[in-house]
Write a protein that holds these residues in place. Structure first.
Motif, PDB file in Angstrom:
ATOM      1  N   TRP A  67       0.806  -1.221   0.000  1.00  0.00           N
ATOM      2  CA  TRP A  67       0.000   0.000   0.000  1.00  0.00           C
ATOM      3  C   TRP A  67       0.847   1.284   0.000  1.00  0.00           C
ATOM      4  N   ILE A  68       2.161   1.131   0.049  1.00  0.00           N
ATOM      5  CA  ILE A  68       3.043   2.301   0.042  1.00  0.00           C
ATOM      6  C   ILE A  68       3.895   2.337  -1.222  1.00  0.00           C
ATOM      7  N   GLY A  69       4.517   1.208  -1.589  1.00  0.00           N
ATOM      8  CA  GLY A  69       5.460   1.211  -2.697  1.00  0.00           C
ATOM      9  C   GLY A  69       6.766   1.850  -2.280  1.00  0.00           C
ATOM     10  N   MET A  70       7.653   2.010  -3.215  1.00  0.00           N
ATOM     11  CA  MET A  70       8.941   2.658  -2.961  1.00  0.00           C
ATOM     12  C   MET A  70       9.025   3.907  -3.822  1.00  0.00           C
ATOM     13  N   HIS A  71       9.112   5.059  -3.172  1.00  0.00           N
ATOM     14  CA  HIS A  71       9.154   6.345  -3.854  1.00  0.00           C
ATOM     15  C   HIS A  71      10.605   6.802  -3.992  1.00  0.00           C
ATOM     16  N   VAL A 124      20.049   8.290  -0.729  1.00  0.00           N
ATOM     17  CA  VAL A 124      19.978   9.650  -1.240  1.00  0.00           C
ATOM     18  C   VAL A 124      18.752   9.847  -2.148  1.00  0.00           C
ATOM     19  N   LEU A 125      18.338   8.799  -2.838  1.00  0.00           N
ATOM     20  CA  LEU A 125      17.217   8.910  -3.760  1.00  0.00           C
ATOM     21  C   LEU A 125      15.878   8.606  -3.111  1.00  0.00           C
ATOM     22  N   ALA A 126      15.858   8.048  -1.902  1.00  0.00           N
ATOM     23  CA  ALA A 126      14.607   7.632  -1.264  1.00  0.00           C
ATOM     24  C   ALA A 126      13.693   8.828  -1.021  1.00  0.00           C
ATOM     25  N   ASP A 127      12.377   8.614  -1.266  1.00  0.00           N
ATOM     26  CA  ASP A 127      11.399   9.683  -1.074  1.00  0.00           C
ATOM     27  C   ASP A 127      10.273   9.236  -0.147  1.00  0.00           C
ATOM     28  N   ASP A 128      10.520   8.218   0.645  1.00  0.00           N
ATOM     29  CA  ASP A 128       9.574   7.821   1.688  1.00  0.00           C
ATOM     30  C   ASP A 128      10.365   7.170   2.811  1.00  0.00           C
ATOM     31  N   ALA A 129       9.759   7.119   3.977  1.00  0.00           N
ATOM     32  CA  ALA A 129      10.472   6.651   5.164  1.00  0.00           C
ATOM     33  C   ALA A 129      10.831   5.173   5.059  1.00  0.00           C
ATOM     34  N   PHE A 130       9.933   4.355   4.482  1.00  0.00           N
ATOM     35  CA  PHE A 130      10.217   2.923   4.361  1.00  0.00           C
ATOM     36  C   PHE A 130      11.449   2.680   3.492  1.00  0.00           C
ATOM     37  N   THR A 131      11.495   3.283   2.321  1.00  0.00           N
ATOM     38  CA  THR A 131      12.643   3.109   1.424  1.00  0.00           C
ATOM     39  C   THR A 131      13.912   3.631   2.065  1.00  0.00           C
ATOM     40  N   PHE A 132      13.808   4.791   2.724  1.00  0.00           N
ATOM     41  CA  PHE A 132      14.981   5.392   3.376  1.00  0.00           C
ATOM     42  C   PHE A 132      15.551   4.451   4.430  1.00  0.00           C
ATOM     43  N   ALA A 177      11.911   8.666  14.812  1.00  0.00           N
ATOM     44  CA  ALA A 177      11.729   9.993  14.223  1.00  0.00           C
ATOM     45  C   ALA A 177      10.697   9.967  13.100  1.00  0.00           C
ATOM     46  N   PHE A 178      10.818   8.987  12.207  1.00  0.00           N
ATOM     47  CA  PHE A 178       9.853   8.900  11.107  1.00  0.00           C
ATOM     48  C   PHE A 178       8.480   8.466  11.617  1.00  0.00           C
ATOM     49  N   GLY A 179       8.440   7.690  12.698  1.00  0.00           N
ATOM     50  CA  GLY A 179       7.160   7.343  13.282  1.00  0.00           C
ATOM     51  C   GLY A 179       6.435   8.568  13.806  1.00  0.00           C
ATOM     52  N   ALA A 187       1.211   8.287   7.082  1.00  0.00           N
ATOM     53  CA  ALA A 187       1.608   8.779   5.756  1.00  0.00           C
ATOM     54  C   ALA A 187       3.123   8.962   5.753  1.00  0.00           C
ATOM     55  N   TYR A 188       3.829   7.949   5.294  1.00  0.00           N
ATOM     56  CA  TYR A 188       5.281   7.947   5.426  1.00  0.00           C
ATOM     57  C   TYR A 188       6.006   8.405   4.168  1.00  0.00           C
ATOM     58  N   ASP A 189       5.282   8.733   3.112  1.00  0.00           N
ATOM     59  CA  ASP A 189       5.977   9.318   1.971  1.00  0.00           C
ATOM     60  C   ASP A 189       6.315  10.760   2.297  1.00  0.00           C
TER      61      ASP A 189
END
Length: 665
Positions: A67-71, A124-132, A177-179, A187-189
């Motif tokens: 439901w999030i994907g990788m941004h 460096v390219l991650a645009d959401d907390a999960f990917t980061f 922090a992201f939590g 909403a973690y993007d």
């Protein structure tokens, strides 16, 4: 499209890791892997510097959580750090082609090296907390495996253990922090986080957690204890990447959170980065000055330079909070300029340390000396890196540190009295750190390369191979170019300053004679070309006058001691002697230095002995008690392994009741 090119290259780096695993028996596997890394890092560097029609490029991959994907996103900030990481990757991979001939266990390095590069790029390219966070952990685990490349050494195993613990602690802080940033909505993007409203206490908590999480990876004091252990344990090209690139990924993460995701700052946001940055600069350079292990000296020096970057970022936050756009842009630009500079000259120095280690089998500078005769090319390049990191003109280290001090001189415009008092104190600390840094590298180069050999080494010294020399020479050329033509890099960084602090420095390309002016030419300016021309004219002019008018020609004579010929190299100034004044004046406070002199009585034939004991107060007073407490608790809980089934059921039932009571309350 630059973003798709970057993601394709990252996938290819992971593929190179898999190729190394399945083809480890090939005799040419090292050259294949490192050459592939050179090509892919070059493509990633090109993707970072390609002019983009739009400032921001984004995409979403159907990976990760359904439901999030990788941004993924590339903007001016991520493009800058992408260029820094992959420029360091190209240099380290080129150096590694020659260095690989000396690796004892190449398959302990080759599968993880491309993965390490890939992890840094994805962060460096991650645009959401999960990917980061996934990329952050991937980067940490790959670098941990590289630290343990020489796992047979007990000290290296300890370094890997401490590094893994600190990496886990930092990742936990970032997860929290992201939590807090995502909130109950989840909403973690990063786009949703930017648009969400944030309470002041929540922003302060996130900033503190981000400083802990990113600071632990960057080596910010007092979270630096892993860095002096891990950097010397890793192979030299990996040490260069960890110091020159991985610590910059942590800086990027802090900038992304503090300057982007948290929204408009409060003035007090800059206090923590400035305070911890100044402490890191001073602690790092003090410990570097007394080290005898060459790679450990360089590791402590990284702590100092990371401190300088965080001081500049704290200044940028303070200026931005008060609506002072131009001073904020100056401090922010100085921070990014120093990020770029440090990745260059610290890589040169780690490459030089690796060349010395390969040539002599020694890292202890007390046992080295006179290597300039056997390793003239390495000595010249190491000297260039030492000049750059010592912030001496006309090389690049001077420009970025000079810009930081120019930003500090603008601090009287800040309205808060706390900042008016804090910033000058930070400036004095940085000035002291800069002076000690120059002394540190005079000691490192002088003891290692000048004089006579102080002890016999396991190997006969020889200069480094062509790949290693080429990598070092290329980086030193960039150091000189960035020092002579800093206006080009400043104008390159200015779009990032405009996006993240709301202002930019004056266009430096419009200033005559290639000078740079941080605020205005009437206030202060610097011209690297003129300084370089003056240095060349003074040096060659003095040489000409001396050679022409000195009454006697040059002559050689044996080394002497107080007028007597002394053949023993033991009479030379040692590294410990050089550091003794600093150790005695600041050592008791900084690192609990203790000197014990064992002087024989008259008539006794035994030699006198001077024993010096140095401790890390932060480790002894903070980390050691925590370690003992964890071990004690673990030992106490060990009894749970021997409970009966009835006791386990009772324990689960009691825990369930406790949790229900807590929910009810």
């Amino acid at each position: 499209m630059p973003l798709y090119l970057a993601l394709t290259c990252i996938a290819a780096l992971v593929g190179v890791s898999a190729f190394a695993i399945f083809n480890g028996r090939r005799p040419d596997i090292s050259r294949i892997v490192y050459r592939a890394c050179i090509g892919l890092c070059l493509l990633l560097f090109i993707a970072a510097v390609i002019p983009r029609g739009a400032n921001v490029l984004t995409t979403t991959a159907p990976l990760g959580l359904p439901w999030i994907g990788m941004h993924f996103r590339i903007d001016v900030l991520s493009a800058f750090f992408l260029a820094v990481i992959n420029l360091a990757g190209v240099a380290a991979s080129a150096y590694a082609i020659g260095y690989a001939a000396h690796e004892k266990n190449p398959m302990r390095v080759l599968p993880f090296y491309p993965a390490f590069l890939a992890g840094m790029n994805v962060v460096v390219l991650a645009d959401d907390a999960f990917t980061f966070l996934v990329a952050w952990e991937f980067m940490s685990l790959a670098s941990w495996a590289l630290v343990l490349a020489e796992h047979h050494d007990a000290e290296n195993r300890r370094a890997g253990y401490v590094y893994l613990l600190m990496a886990s602690f930092g990742a936990l802080a970032l997860l929290m922090a992201f939590g807090v940033l995502g909130g109950v909505g989840g909403a973690y993007d990063f786009a949703s986080i930017r648009d969400s409203s944030k309470e002041s206490w929540k922003s302060g908590l996130v900033l503190a957690l981000a400083l802990i999480g990113m600071g632990s990876k960057a080596g910010l004091a007092p979270l630096h204890v892993w860095l002096p252990l891990a950097h010397p344990a890793a192979p030299s090209h990996v040490s260069a990447l960890m110091s020159g690139a991985m610590t910059k990924v942590a800086v990027y993460g802090f900038i992304r959170v503090a300057f982007d995701l948290l929204g408009p700052p409060a003035f007090w946001w800059g206090i923590e980065p400035m305070t911890f940055g100044a402490a890191s600069a001073l602690i790092g350079v003090l410990f570097a000055t007394i080290q005898s292990d060459l790679k450990k000296l360089l590791a402590y020096s990284t702590i100092e330079n990371i401190g300088i970057v965080f001081v500049a970022l704290g200044l940028a936050l303070a200026f931005k909070a008060n609506g002072l756009a131009v001073p904020a842009a100056l401090a922010f630009t100085a921070a990014l300029f120093h990020v770029f500079n440090h990745s260059l000259f610290k890589s040169i120095l780690f490459f030089g340390a690796g060349a010395v280690l390969n040539a002599t089998g020694e890292r202890n500078i007390e046992r080295l000396g006179g290597l300039i005769h056997a390793m003239p090319k390495t000595a010249f390049l190491f000297l260039g890196g030492s000049i750059a990191i010592s912030a001496l003109p006309p090389l690049n280290g001077f420009v970025s540190e000079w810009m930081v001090f120019q930003a500090i001189l603008l601090s009287p415009s800040l309205p808060q009295w706390l900042l008016k008092l804090l910033v000058p104190a930070v400036g004095v600390t940085l000035a002291l750190s800069a002076a000690l840094g120059a002394a540190c590298y005079i000691r490192a180069f002088g003891i290692t390369f000048l004089g006579r050999a102080r002890a016999s080494t396991p190997k006969t010294p020889h200069d480094a191979d062509d790949w290693s020399i080429g990598a070092m020479a290329g980086l030193l050329t960039l150091c000189l170019m960035a020092g002579l033509l800093p206006s080009l890099l400043i104008d390159t960084i200015s779009p990032a300053a405009l996006d993240f602090v709301g202002g930019r420095m004056p266009a430096q390309s419009e200033i005559s004679w290639l000078s740079i002016a941080p605020v205005a030419e009437s206030r202060s300016s610097y011209n690297g070309l003129l300084v370089f021309a003056f240095i060349l004219f003074s040096a060659f002019g003095a040489r000409y006058v001396i050679q022409k008018y000195w009454p006697r020609g040059a002559r050689r004579a044996p080394a002497w001691d107080c007028g007597y010929i002394e053949p023993s190299p033991a009479t030379q100034y040692s590294a410990s002697s050089f550091a003794q004044p600093i150790r005695r004046t600041l050592g008791v406070i900084a690192f609990a230095a203790r000197e014990r002199l064992d002087m024989p009585l008259p008539g006794e034939m035994r030699p006198a002995r001077l024993t010096v004991t140095i401790k890390d107060r932060i480790y002894d007073y903070f980390y050691a008690p925590m370690t003992r407490a964890v071990v004690s608790c673990a030992s106490g809980l060990n009894g749970l392994n021997f409970l009966t089934i009835q006791e386990y059921l009772a324990l689960v039932f009691g825990a369930l009741v406790f949790l229900l009571v807590m929910v009810a309350l």
